[in-house]
Write a protein that holds these residues in place. Structure first.
Motif, short mmCIF file in Angstrom:
data_model
loop_
_atom_site.label_atom_id
_atom_site.label_comp_id
_atom_site.label_asym_id
_atom_site.label_seq_id
_atom_site.Cartn_x
_atom_site.Cartn_y
_atom_site.Cartn_z
N ARG A 1 5.13 3.56 -7.95
CA ARG A 1 5.19 2.23 -7.36
C ARG A 1 4.89 1.09 -8.34
N ASN B 1 0.82 -1.21 0.00
CA ASN B 1 0.00 0.00 0.00
C ASN B 1 0.85 1.26 0.00
N GLU B 2 2.07 1.15 -0.54
CA GLU B 2 2.94 2.31 -0.62
C GLU B 2 2.37 3.33 -1.59
#
Length: 259
Positions: free
Chosen positions: A188, A183-184
């Motif tokens: 990404r 969940n960065e």
């Protein structure tokens, strides 16, 4: 290119009507009733996406305005059609791709959603993403970048994340994920460079680079950068050889044992 390509599509449409009269009304409505490629494409896509709440005329106007203001988007669609025609042995005409191939159609819907996203109309872009997912059984975030000459073969189950990049001349098989690792936030998702072919079911995760002309074997899980012009396969993916050509996306040779 646009005028000649449109003439070719119309010629193929007329031939199809002769060979299959039952499709006469359908082909006339989708192709021959229109004055150019852009209006035909917008008509086809808007009828695919329309539902009881959002009518086809409203969606068609969005496509036509997009193509009018950004002709490079409809030009990219032509390159996409030609890519599928050249790479898929099951395809015998450009018209078949335009009318029937959901991988091609879903990319064109994404192009409109992406343009709306850039204009700050994010809710409308997300609506198109949702309809794209419901109709074509794949999921492309509106912010993702997709170049031209891109082929989604079969397309079902493909997922492309928000910060993913797919450069020109890439072939991606069904059930491929270009995703994150958690969940960065921020940048990404994978960056897929030109000439790459990604086999069915491969999962490419994180802000990593798939180098130019690389081949990803079916079912592989890729967690690290892949150098240009190598073949990787496995869980986790490892280098096992080199593709026989500079652009695996064109030959679609998926047997990594031959590399």
């Amino acid at each position: 290119m646009s005028i000649e390509f449109w003439k070719k599509l119309k010629s193929e449409a007329e031939q199809l009507i002769k060979s299959e009269p039952l499709l006469s009304s359908y082909v006339h409505t989708c192709i021959l009733a229109h004055h150019n490629f852009e209006t035909a494409l917008g008509f086809i896509l808007s009828n695919k996406l329309a539902d009881e709440v959002m009518g086809s005329l409203t969606i068609k106007e969005m496509f036509e305005q997009c193509y009018l203001l950004h002709p490079e988007i409809s030009e990219a669609a032509m390159f996409d059609i030609q890519a599928v025609f050249n790479r898929d042995p099951a395809v015998h005409s450009n018209l078949t791709v335009l009318l029937n191939f959901k991988g091609f159609q879903s990319i064109q819907v994404h192009r409109l959603a992406n343009q709306l996203w850039k204009l700050g109309r994010k809710d409308l872009a997300l609506f198109l993403q949702s309809r794209n997912s419901e109709v074509f059984s794949l999921d492309i975030h509106p912010a993702a970048h997709i170049g031209q000459g891109v082929m989604f073969d079969h397309a079902t189950g493909i997922v492309v994340g928000e910060t993913a990049v797919i450069e020109n001349n890439v072939s991606i098989m069904q059930s491929v994920t270009l995703g994150g690792t958690g969940n960065e936030a921020g940048d990404r998702h994978p960056k897929v460079r030109e000439g790459v072919m990604i086999g069915a079911g491969a999962k490419i995760l994180g802000n990593i680079e798939i180098g130019e002309g690389a081949k990803i074997g079916a079912g592989s899980v890729v967690l690290n950068d892949v150098p240009p012009h190598v073949t990787v396969v496995g869980v986790p993916a490892k280098i096992v050889g080199k593709p026989r050509c500079q652009s695996p996306c064109e030959t679609m040779q998926q047997n990594f044992l031959e590399d």
